[in-house]
Enzyme design. Structure first.
Site, PDB file in Angstrom:
ATOM      1  N   THR A 189      35.038  20.646 -24.277  1.00 34.71           N
ATOM      2  CA  THR A 189      35.846  20.375 -25.543  1.00 34.71           C
ATOM      3  C   THR A 189      35.525  19.032 -25.812  1.00 34.71           C
ATOM      4  O   THR A 189      35.842  17.995 -24.925  1.00 34.71           O
ATOM      5  CB  THR A 189      37.177  20.621 -25.604  1.00 34.71           C
ATOM      6  OG1 THR A 189      37.740  20.303 -26.704  1.00 34.71           O
ATOM      7  CG2 THR A 189      38.162  20.216 -24.372  1.00 34.71           C
ATOM      8  N   GLU A 334      40.771  25.258 -24.730  1.00 34.47           N
ATOM      9  CA  GLU A 334      41.407  25.010 -23.478  1.00 34.47           C
ATOM     10  C   GLU A 334      42.353  26.464 -23.453  1.00 34.47           C
ATOM     11  O   GLU A 334      42.984  26.679 -22.337  1.00 34.47           O
ATOM     12  CB  GLU A 334      42.624  24.082 -23.653  1.00 34.47           C
ATOM     13  CG  GLU A 334      42.019  22.671 -23.440  1.00 34.47           C
ATOM     14  CD  GLU A 334      41.690  21.936 -24.388  1.00 34.47           C
ATOM     15  OE1 GLU A 334      41.091  22.790 -25.513  1.00 34.47           O
ATOM     16  OE2 GLU A 334      41.647  20.655 -24.593  1.00 34.47           O
ATOM     17  N   LYS A 441      37.397  17.425 -37.934  1.00 34.02           N
ATOM     18  CA  LYS A 441      36.756  18.763 -37.636  1.00 34.02           C
ATOM     19  C   LYS A 441      35.683  19.224 -38.773  1.00 34.02           C
ATOM     20  O   LYS A 441      36.441  19.604 -39.854  1.00 34.02           O
ATOM     21  CB  LYS A 441      37.523  19.823 -37.117  1.00 34.02           C
ATOM     22  CG  LYS A 441      36.939  21.184 -36.462  1.00 34.02           C
ATOM     23  CD  LYS A 441      37.762  21.633 -35.558  1.00 34.02           C
ATOM     24  CE  LYS A 441      36.887  22.493 -34.506  1.00 34.02           C
ATOM     25  NZ  LYS A 441      37.969  23.462 -33.703  1.00 34.02           N
ATOM     26  N   TRP A 446      33.520  19.216 -34.160  1.00 32.39           N
ATOM     27  CA  TRP A 446      34.055  17.817 -33.790  1.00 32.39           C
ATOM     28  C   TRP A 446      33.153  16.442 -33.999  1.00 32.39           C
ATOM     29  O   TRP A 446      32.102  16.619 -33.626  1.00 32.39           O
ATOM     30  CB  TRP A 446      34.427  17.779 -32.345  1.00 32.39           C
ATOM     31  CG  TRP A 446      35.712  18.687 -31.956  1.00 32.39           C
ATOM     32  CD1 TRP A 446      35.635  19.795 -31.183  1.00 32.39           C
ATOM     33  CD2 TRP A 446      36.788  18.887 -32.556  1.00 32.39           C
ATOM     34  NE1 TRP A 446      36.782  20.484 -31.186  1.00 32.39           N
ATOM     35  CE2 TRP A 446      37.561  20.050 -32.124  1.00 32.39           C
ATOM     36  CE3 TRP A 446      37.542  18.003 -33.677  1.00 32.39           C
ATOM     37  CZ2 TRP A 446      38.851  20.317 -32.445  1.00 32.39           C
ATOM     38  CZ3 TRP A 446      38.727  18.514 -33.826  1.00 32.39           C
ATOM     39  CH2 TRP A 446      39.486  19.484 -33.129  1.00 32.39           C
TER      40      TRP A 446
END
Ligand code: ADP
Length: 544
Positions: A189, A334, A441, A446
């Site tokens: 991430t 996550e 975003k 991202w």
């Protein structure tokens, strides 16, 4: 007290069991893929399972051992699916890498994961040629194609041909049985500040997530569905669809890299797609194409939209004009990624349509396997009244405990802090209201505000820089650069934006610059992003 042990078989929850089940019980169900070359490839779950076993054999021949990471740079397609199963099924770890990142970020992630093999799609050959020398741990580069697609010349050492590797094997292997807590996949991430972090999924967490994903109040997919994941397989494993689809035994349709409105519409119609999932920006492209050409869907019934807030107007258009049910969802890398989905309960069915839509526009209710709460700065749980907002925390069977290679746990009091700020109403519907993590975003991808700020202050005229996220009609959010110039120095908007060229991917360059005499600071000297975001909430983009 004498406890009585349960007297049921102990079968570990393994990813191989998903594809074995699909091959045995839905073996003739199709998997259709639009290839990079543009043609359609069709085969079945039983062929996918056989080729996954052949791939597993080939990877062992290349020297891969339990726990080794196999990286992918690939679009949604059947070979990528085979890598999912052919690696994890045999105890290796599938590491999907986002090819849209900047080459340096890709190399960093591949080196951090210490991938031993890197498999990539044909149209990503130029990218891999650029990074190959810097991928220190990669021993084998594999092009996802046949012999005729292999380049006559390449700078990649010992480039291997995927089809040759797979076809050299006989598939004569049995998926091994091992502990269900073994790592199965890793996704990085870049959604938080600092370097990207790897979330390491286990077989157990992945199989449990698949059960949850397929449930009626979640994605609600079954064997009669034709499922087209628009969400890329390098975005949190296409939100778990490649696993859940095997579990329910449905037809899968992969769009390859062709995500424009026209290509998607034609594929939806030709393959009679019933269910899909993707970020809001993708649906904008599809809807624009359909509106321009006055088209309708003939089979599409439901889509999950998430990864970024789904605009209420998009829910209205898809439902009212096209008869497609929208299920707004929230999740994170996550969380494997599913956390909440927005679906009405029985008591909401009698509500006026506007009230129903207001609920559906929220990020929704937690699915079984995930619990959530909102807390204040001191970690005290806040009420579920739909108006008090707090830091959103989650826990559950498919939530990370630690990050790959990083000591210490991100958990607070046993809960994972999401970096999102939310309200939860009395019905348990969660609504994201803000984000405490400092990122942007855009179109589901991202952009690190810190990276943009660090580059901006490298410009000789810039004294201070702060990048904030501002709403954008097409991309959801776009970066806005605010700067304070050095005394006596001058620079134009165009000069500052041009300064980014070549240093980051073009799509990450801020859309606009605001020159300020000073930036707002907190008492401790930190830039007050919240104040800046409030001040420029209604910023009008000069180039929409
Ligand atoms: P993914 O993009 O697959 O959801 P990431 O880990 O890249 O996974 O991003 C997760 C973050 O994206 C969340 O913490 C949240 O900030 C944002 N996000 C995801 N879904 C939504 C949504 N439906 N509404 C608003 N923000 C969302």
């Amino acid at each position: 007290m004498n406890s009585l042990p349960g007297q049921m078989m102990q079968m570990p929850l393994l990813i191989s069991s998903l594809i074995t089940h699909a091959a045995r019980h839905s073996g003739d169900t199709e998997i259709v893929s639009k290839r990079v070359e543009g043609d359609l490839h069709r085969y079945t779950w039983s062929e996918a399972e056989l080729r996954s076993r052949k791939l597993a054999q080939a990877l062992v021949k290349l020297g891969c051992q339990t726990g080794d990471r196999v990286g992918t740079l690939a679009w949604n397609g059947y070979r990528h699916l085979e890598i999912y199963y052919g690696t994890s099924g045999n105890g290796l770890i599938c590491h999907t890498v986002n090819p849209r990142l900047f080459p340096q970020q890709i190399t960093w992630i591949i080196n951090d994961a210490a991938d031993r093999v890197l498999c990539f799609d044909l149209n990503l050959l130029p990218l891999v040629e650029k990074i190959a020398a810097d991928c220190k741990t990669v021993e084998h580069f594999v092009l996802l194609g046949g012999r005729s697609q292999m380049p006559a010349q390449t700078t990649i050492p010992n480039l291997l041909c995927y089809e040759e590797l797979v076809e050299a094997e006989n598939g004569d292997m049995v998926w091994p049985t091992f502990d269900e807590n073994t790592a199965s996949g890793i996704c990085y991430t870049s959604g938080t500040t600092g370097d990207p972090k790897g979330a390491v999924y286990s077989h157990r967490s992945t199989v449990l997530h698949s059960y949850a994903a397929a449930m009626p109040d979640a994605m609600n997919i079954n064997s009669r569905d034709v499922v087209l994941p628009v969400v890329p397989m390098f975005h949190v494993n296409a939100w778990g669809i490649p696993y859940a689809a095997a579990m329910v035994g449905c037809k899968l349709v992969f769009p390859g890299p062709h995500l424009d409105g026209k290509s998607l519409y034609e594929l939806f119609e030709a393959e009679q797609v019933t269910f899909s999932a993707g970020v809001p920006t993708v649906w904008l492209g599809l809807l624009t194409h359909m509106q321009t050409h006055r088209l309708k869907f003939s089979s599409f019934r439901c889509t999950v939209i998430g990864g970024a807030a789904c605009p209420p107007s998009m829910i209205d258009t898809l439902e009212d004009d096209y008869g497609v049910e929208v299920v707004h969802a929230w999740g994170m890398t996550e969380l494997s990624p599913l956390g909440t989905l927005s679906r009405l309960r029985a008591k909401h069915l009698g509500l006026p349509k506007e009230d129903q839509r207001r609920l559906l526009a929220k990020q929704g209710k937690a699915i079984f396997g995930i619990d959530m709460r909102i807390v204040d700065g001191a970690g005290t749980a806040l009420p579920w009244d739909g108006s008090v907002s707090g830091d959103l925390q989650v826990q559950g069977h498919w939530v990370v405990n630690t990050y790959f290679g990083i000591s210490g746990s991100p958990l607070q009091d046993g809960w994972f802090p999401t970096g999102d700020v939310a309200t939860i109403d009395a019905n348990g519907f969660m609504q994201i209201t803000d984000r405490s993590k400092d990122v942007i975003k855009s179109g589901g991808e991202w952009i690190s505000s810190i990276a943009l700020e660090n580059l901006a202050v490298g410009h000789p005229a810039v004294h201070q820089a702060a990048v904030i996220s501002v709403a954008h009609p097409q991309w959801g959010e776009r970066p806005l650069l605010t700067v304070v110039l050095k005394p006596g120095a001058s620079a134009t908007r165009e000069e500052l934006l041009a300064f980014y060229a070549g240093k980051i991917p073009n799509w990450q360059i801020p859309n606009d610059v605001i020159f300020l005499p000073e930036l707002p600071h907190t008492a401790t000297g930190k830039i007050q992003k919240l104040k800046l975001r409030e001040a420029f909430r209604n910023h009008q983009w000069s180039q929409p």
